[in-house]
Design an enzyme around this catalytic site. Structure first.
Site, PDB file in Angstrom:
ATOM      1  N   ARG A 164       0.840  -1.219   0.000  1.00  0.00           N
ATOM      2  CA  ARG A 164       0.000   0.000   0.000  1.00  0.00           C
ATOM      3  C   ARG A 164       0.872   1.266   0.000  1.00  0.00           C
ATOM      4  O   ARG A 164       0.583   2.231   0.696  1.00  0.00           O
ATOM      5  CB  ARG A 164      -0.945   0.039   1.207  1.00  0.00           C
ATOM      6  CG  ARG A 164      -1.951  -1.098   1.278  1.00  0.00           C
ATOM      7  CD  ARG A 164      -2.951  -1.043   0.146  1.00  0.00           C
ATOM      8  NE  ARG A 164      -4.040  -1.980   0.337  1.00  0.00           N
ATOM      9  CZ  ARG A 164      -4.016  -3.262  -0.031  1.00  0.00           C
ATOM     10  NH1 ARG A 164      -2.947  -3.764  -0.647  1.00  0.00           N
ATOM     11  NH2 ARG A 164      -5.055  -4.042   0.184  1.00  0.00           N
ATOM     12  N   SER A 238     -10.609  -0.681   3.514  1.00  0.00           N
ATOM     13  CA  SER A 238      -9.837  -0.769   4.763  1.00  0.00           C
ATOM     14  C   SER A 238      -9.418   0.632   5.185  1.00  0.00           C
ATOM     15  O   SER A 238      -8.795   1.352   4.388  1.00  0.00           O
ATOM     16  CB  SER A 238      -8.574  -1.602   4.558  1.00  0.00           C
ATOM     17  OG  SER A 238      -8.878  -2.884   4.080  1.00  0.00           O
ATOM     18  N   GLU A 334      -4.664   3.792   5.957  1.00  0.00           N
ATOM     19  CA  GLU A 334      -4.436   3.549   4.528  1.00  0.00           C
ATOM     20  C   GLU A 334      -5.086   4.674   3.723  1.00  0.00           C
ATOM     21  O   GLU A 334      -4.594   5.086   2.673  1.00  0.00           O
ATOM     22  CB  GLU A 334      -5.054   2.201   4.118  1.00  0.00           C
ATOM     23  CG  GLU A 334      -4.865   1.937   2.652  1.00  0.00           C
ATOM     24  CD  GLU A 334      -5.754   0.836   2.095  1.00  0.00           C
ATOM     25  OE1 GLU A 334      -5.641  -0.314   2.545  1.00  0.00           O
ATOM     26  OE2 GLU A 334      -6.554   1.146   1.182  1.00  0.00           O
TER      27      GLU A 334
HETATM   28  P1  FAD Z   1      -9.008   8.771  -4.973  1.00  0.00           P
HETATM   29  O1  FAD Z   1      -9.653   8.299  -3.712  1.00  0.00           O
HETATM   30  O2  FAD Z   1      -9.751   9.749  -5.801  1.00  0.00           O
HETATM   31  O3  FAD Z   1      -7.570   9.348  -4.636  1.00  0.00           O
HETATM   32  C1  FAD Z   1      -6.709   8.665  -3.743  1.00  0.00           C
HETATM   33  C2  FAD Z   1      -5.395   9.456  -3.632  1.00  0.00           C
HETATM   34  O4  FAD Z   1      -4.708   9.418  -4.875  1.00  0.00           O
HETATM   35  C3  FAD Z   1      -5.608  10.946  -3.324  1.00  0.00           C
HETATM   36  O5  FAD Z   1      -4.536  11.356  -2.511  1.00  0.00           O
HETATM   37  C4  FAD Z   1      -5.546  11.589  -4.692  1.00  0.00           C
HETATM   38  O6  FAD Z   1      -5.136  12.960  -4.631  1.00  0.00           O
HETATM   39  C5  FAD Z   1      -4.515  10.733  -5.402  1.00  0.00           C
HETATM   40  N1  FAD Z   1      -4.731  10.605  -6.845  1.00  0.00           N
HETATM   41  C6  FAD Z   1      -5.844  10.103  -7.460  1.00  0.00           C
HETATM   42  N2  FAD Z   1      -5.662  10.090  -8.778  1.00  0.00           N
HETATM   43  C7  FAD Z   1      -4.441  10.606  -9.013  1.00  0.00           C
HETATM   44  C8  FAD Z   1      -3.678  10.881 -10.198  1.00  0.00           C
HETATM   45  N3  FAD Z   1      -4.166  10.630 -11.416  1.00  0.00           N
HETATM   46  N4  FAD Z   1      -2.441  11.412 -10.054  1.00  0.00           N
HETATM   47  C9  FAD Z   1      -1.935  11.688  -8.833  1.00  0.00           C
HETATM   48  N5  FAD Z   1      -2.596  11.471  -7.689  1.00  0.00           N
HETATM   49  C10 FAD Z   1      -3.828  10.927  -7.776  1.00  0.00           C
HETATM   50  N6  FAD Z   1      -7.574  -0.674  -2.233  1.00  0.00           N
HETATM   51  C11 FAD Z   1      -6.761  -1.752  -2.387  1.00  0.00           C
HETATM   52  O7  FAD Z   1      -5.543  -1.587  -2.569  1.00  0.00           O
HETATM   53  N7  FAD Z   1      -7.239  -3.028  -2.317  1.00  0.00           N
HETATM   54  C12 FAD Z   1      -8.550  -3.301  -2.116  1.00  0.00           C
HETATM   55  O8  FAD Z   1      -8.945  -4.451  -2.063  1.00  0.00           O
HETATM   56  C13 FAD Z   1      -9.442  -2.186  -1.960  1.00  0.00           C
HETATM   57  N8  FAD Z   1     -10.750  -2.394  -1.724  1.00  0.00           N
HETATM   58  C14 FAD Z   1     -11.604  -1.332  -1.576  1.00  0.00           C
HETATM   59  C15 FAD Z   1     -12.964  -1.586  -1.350  1.00  0.00           C
HETATM   60  C16 FAD Z   1     -13.851  -0.540  -1.211  1.00  0.00           C
HETATM   61  C17 FAD Z   1     -15.312  -0.839  -0.970  1.00  0.00           C
HETATM   62  C18 FAD Z   1     -13.386   0.804  -1.303  1.00  0.00           C
HETATM   63  C19 FAD Z   1     -14.355   1.942  -1.183  1.00  0.00           C
HETATM   64  C20 FAD Z   1     -12.032   1.066  -1.506  1.00  0.00           C
HETATM   65  C21 FAD Z   1     -11.124   0.003  -1.640  1.00  0.00           C
HETATM   66  N9  FAD Z   1      -9.743   0.209  -1.851  1.00  0.00           N
HETATM   67  C22 FAD Z   1      -8.906  -0.859  -2.028  1.00  0.00           C
HETATM   68  C23 FAD Z   1      -9.185   1.582  -1.915  1.00  0.00           C
HETATM   69  C24 FAD Z   1      -9.334   2.250  -3.316  1.00  0.00           C
HETATM   70  O9  FAD Z   1     -10.187   1.505  -4.128  1.00  0.00           O
HETATM   71  C25 FAD Z   1      -7.984   2.402  -4.014  1.00  0.00           C
HETATM   72  O10 FAD Z   1      -7.063   3.090  -3.214  1.00  0.00           O
HETATM   73  C26 FAD Z   1      -8.114   3.130  -5.352  1.00  0.00           C
HETATM   74  O11 FAD Z   1      -6.921   2.999  -6.085  1.00  0.00           O
HETATM   75  C27 FAD Z   1      -8.460   4.606  -5.202  1.00  0.00           C
HETATM   76  O12 FAD Z   1      -8.769   5.137  -6.486  1.00  0.00           O
HETATM   77  P2  FAD Z   1      -9.536   6.526  -6.659  1.00  0.00           P
HETATM   78  O13 FAD Z   1      -9.505   6.875  -8.101  1.00  0.00           O
HETATM   79  O14 FAD Z   1     -10.875   6.439  -6.027  1.00  0.00           O
HETATM   80  O15 FAD Z   1      -8.589   7.497  -5.838  1.00  0.00           O
HETATM   81  N1  EPU Z   2     -10.717 -10.358  10.616  1.00  0.00           N
HETATM   82  C1  EPU Z   2     -11.282 -10.394  11.868  1.00  0.00           C
HETATM   83  N2  EPU Z   2     -12.251  -9.482  12.154  1.00  0.00           N
HETATM   84  C2  EPU Z   2     -12.677  -8.578  11.260  1.00  0.00           C
HETATM   85  C3  EPU Z   2     -12.089  -8.530   9.979  1.00  0.00           C
HETATM   86  C4  EPU Z   2     -11.097  -9.441   9.677  1.00  0.00           C
HETATM   87  O1  EPU Z   2     -10.924 -11.217  12.705  1.00  0.00           O
HETATM   88  O2  EPU Z   2     -13.585  -7.808  11.597  1.00  0.00           O
HETATM   89  C5  EPU Z   2      -9.709 -11.380  10.264  1.00  0.00           C
HETATM   90  C6  EPU Z   2     -10.295 -12.387   9.255  1.00  0.00           C
HETATM   91  O3  EPU Z   2     -10.957 -13.423   9.922  1.00  0.00           O
HETATM   92  C7  EPU Z   2      -9.089 -12.864   8.512  1.00  0.00           C
HETATM   93  C8  EPU Z   2      -8.149 -11.669   8.565  1.00  0.00           C
HETATM   94  O4  EPU Z   2      -8.637 -10.790   9.573  1.00  0.00           O
HETATM   95  O5  EPU Z   2      -8.475 -13.928   9.193  1.00  0.00           O
HETATM   96  C9  EPU Z   2      -8.016 -10.934   7.226  1.00  0.00           C
HETATM   97  O6  EPU Z   2      -9.293 -10.441   6.830  1.00  0.00           O
HETATM   98  P1  EPU Z   2      -9.691 -10.218   5.273  1.00  0.00           P
HETATM   99  O7  EPU Z   2      -9.410 -11.457   4.510  1.00  0.00           O
HETATM  100  O8  EPU Z   2     -11.053  -9.649   5.239  1.00  0.00           O
HETATM  101  O9  EPU Z   2      -8.630  -9.186   4.743  1.00  0.00           O
HETATM  102  P2  EPU Z   2      -8.006  -7.860   5.367  1.00  0.00           P
HETATM  103  O10 EPU Z   2      -6.599  -8.142   5.784  1.00  0.00           O
HETATM  104  O11 EPU Z   2      -8.905  -7.252   6.377  1.00  0.00           O
HETATM  105  C10 EPU Z   2      -6.907  -7.065   3.145  1.00  0.00           C
HETATM  106  C11 EPU Z   2      -6.813  -5.749   2.421  1.00  0.00           C
HETATM  107  C12 EPU Z   2      -8.034  -5.541   1.560  1.00  0.00           C
HETATM  108  C13 EPU Z   2      -8.106  -6.668   0.530  1.00  0.00           C
HETATM  109  C14 EPU Z   2      -8.209  -8.001   1.279  1.00  0.00           C
HETATM  110  C15 EPU Z   2      -8.158  -9.197   0.352  1.00  0.00           C
HETATM  111  C16 EPU Z   2      -5.428  -4.266   3.763  1.00  0.00           C
HETATM  112  C17 EPU Z   2      -5.392  -3.103   4.681  1.00  0.00           C
HETATM  113  N3  EPU Z   2      -6.644  -4.655   3.369  1.00  0.00           N
HETATM  114  O12 EPU Z   2      -7.986  -6.941   4.055  1.00  0.00           O
HETATM  115  O13 EPU Z   2      -7.887  -4.313   0.863  1.00  0.00           O
HETATM  116  O14 EPU Z   2      -9.219  -6.526  -0.311  1.00  0.00           O
HETATM  117  O15 EPU Z   2      -7.091  -8.128   2.210  1.00  0.00           O
HETATM  118  O16 EPU Z   2      -6.875  -9.354  -0.154  1.00  0.00           O
HETATM  119  O17 EPU Z   2      -4.383  -4.794   3.396  1.00  0.00           O
HETATM  120  C18 EPU Z   2      -8.296  -1.969   1.015  1.00  0.00           C
HETATM  121  O18 EPU Z   2      -7.072  -1.826   0.908  1.00  0.00           O
HETATM  122  O19 EPU Z   2      -9.093  -1.002   1.091  1.00  0.00           O
HETATM  123  C19 EPU Z   2      -8.846  -3.321   1.032  1.00  0.00           C
HETATM  124  C20 EPU Z   2     -10.142  -3.581   1.152  1.00  0.00           C
END
Ligand code: FAD
Ligand code: EPU
Length: 339
Positions: A164, A238, A334
């Site tokens: 990240r 997250s 994050e």
């Molecule tokens: P924004 O939120 O609009 O911007 C994020 C940051 O990047 C800001 O600081 C912004 O200024 C900067 N930025 C945006 N675009 C540019 C650009 N073109 N040039 C320079 N800076 C820029 N992330 C994960 O890694 N793994 C996951 O599994 C994951 N799951 C998610 C699930 C949900 C339900 C949600 C809501 C979010 C999740 N995220 C996850 C976080 C998010 O999806 C990512 O960080 C995504 O890349 C953000 O994209 P955005 O366009 O919405 O960025």
């Molecule tokens: N867990 C708990 N309680 C909770 C949530 C999770 O005990 O309330 C435990 C689960 O049981 C599991 C472990 O934590 O053993 C991991 O949980 P999960 O698989 O849901 O993944 P996570 O570590 O919480 C990360 C990323 C996610 C990504 C998933 C799948 C980070 C900060 N988050 O979540 O990314 O989608 O793994 O790879 O690394 C994001 O970055 O926004 C994001 C959603």
């Protein structure tokens, strides 16, 4: 390119926070952003680049210019017998890019299906999920210097990706507009099903020799069952990163909580799920006013309706404090917090 005044950003951030941008504009070409920098930047106190707002927390009104990135397009720029090089403009929706590649049977990003946001924000924090990260397929990106309007190319090494993390989220934060990314994908994909949840879902659906389409579908199914959809409940995924601690620290906690999940890292440290730590502190499903921790995933902080960004930030601080007190571990956000 028109510049609007006093626009609510509520539809433009997945937390659904009602922050007002003093100035707001959309860019649809790289020429738009270059001319903005050259001709207009001097008039604004500060700048915020916005993708789809899925990883930001707006704590106040924004007293500057918000630039919404709408520069879209996907192009095959090179291929050989084994690989394709795909260039995506930065405002393209990430999931659309994934599905485009899956439909062409180009492998490498299918495990990253359904992550919200734009392609250009993806390298910002080296998006990752289900055993893959964007760095695995990343070749380079083009970025426009927000001071000089010069376009530079950053290869994978220059981005200094980590968990990240990249230079664009650390040393070079707010210095560049990422205008495009280039990925190298495989024409003969080998699926990555190492992540337990993927195997379970494929098994449940009776799939024995999965294609990348099957993996993409499985990831979509898992994500829809685990994570709240921002269209229903405001959130940014997250809120904190999973902490990486010394082995001795993890072992000490495990003595008291033998069921604690943990993952050994190549550098000898141990990753502990922040969601588990937060749940142990009693936050899972807890609601205070319009903020709270999701009842299926404690790591996701939610806005039930009309929470302000500052209320969400205070809630996150309370969660952070209790984990620090109970486990002596400092959770690092994050989400990009815009004060
Ligand atoms: P924004 O939120 O609009 O911007 C994020 C940051 O990047 C800001 O600081 C912004 O200024 C900067 N930025 C945006 N675009 C540019 C650009 N073109 N040039 C320079 N800076 C820029 N992330 C994960 O890694 N793994 C996951 O599994 C994951 N799951 C998610 C699930 C949900 C339900 C949600 C809501 C979010 C999740 N995220 C996850 C976080 C998010 O999806 C990512 O960080 C995504 O890349 C953000 O994209 P955005 O366009 O919405 O960025
Ligand atoms: N867990 C708990 N309680 C909770 C949530 C999770 O005990 O309330 C435990 C689960 O049981 C599991 C472990 O934590 O053993 C991991 O949980 P999960 O698989 O849901 O993944 P996570 O570590 O919480 C990360 C990323 C996610 C990504 C998933 C799948 C980070 C900060 N988050 O979540 O990314 O989608 O793994 O790879 O690394 C994001 O970055 O926004 C994001 C959603």
């Amino acid at each position: 390119m028109s510049i609007l005044e006093y626009l609510s950003l509520k539809p433009y951030n997945t937390f659904g926070v009602n922050s007002t941008a003093h100035f707001f504009t959309r860019v649809r070409t790289t020429a738009d952003i270059i001319s903005l920098i050259e001709d207009h930047f001097q008039y604004y106190k500060k700048i915020l680049i916005l993708g789809e707002g899925s990883n930001i927390l707006l704590c106040n009104d924004f007293d500057g210019l918000v630039i919404k990135n709408e520069i879209i397009g996907i192009e095959l720029i090179k291929e050989d017998d084994e690989h394709v090089w795909i260039k995506s403009m930065s405002g393209t929706n990430w999931h659309e890019l994934v599905i485009y590649c899956v439909n062409h049977n180009w492998g490498g990003i299918e495990n990253l299906s359904l992550i919200p946001g734009t392609a250009g924000a993806a390298p910002m924090q080296n998006i990752g999920a289900y055993g893959a990260e964007i760095q695995d397929t990343f070749v380079s990106l083009e970025a426009i210097d927000l001071k000089t309007a010069e376009t530079l190319v950053f290869n994978k090494e220059a981005c200094n990706f980590g968990y990240r993390q990249s230079i664009f989220k650390s040393t070079e934060k707010n210095n560049y507009f990422i205008s495009s990314i280039t990925l190298k994908l495989s024409k003969h994909p080998v699926v990555n099903t190492a992540y337990g949840d993927i195997q379970k879902t494929l098994g449940k659906n009776g799939i024995k020799n999965p294609t990348i389409k099957n993996v993409s579908d499985a990831v979509i199914e898992i994500r829809e069952s685990k994570l709240p959809n921002p269209h229903d409940i405001g959130n940014a995924g997250s809120f904190f990163k999973n902490p990486e601690v010394e082995k001795a620290v993890a072992e000490k906690i495990k003595k008291e909580f033998p069921a604690m999940p943990s993952y050994d890292l190549p550098d000898g440290k141990v990753k502990i799920p922040a969601g588990w730590l937060i749940e142990q502190c009693g936050w899972k499903g807890k609601r205070l006013g319009d903020t709270g921790n999701h009842d299926r995933q404690a790591l996701v902080i939610v806005n039930y309706g009309n929470a302000t960004g500052e209320e969400i930030r205070q809630h996150a601080l309370a969660v952070q404090n209790s984990v620090q007190q109970q486990f002596n571990i400092l959770l690092v956000p994050e989400v990009n917090i815009i004060l």
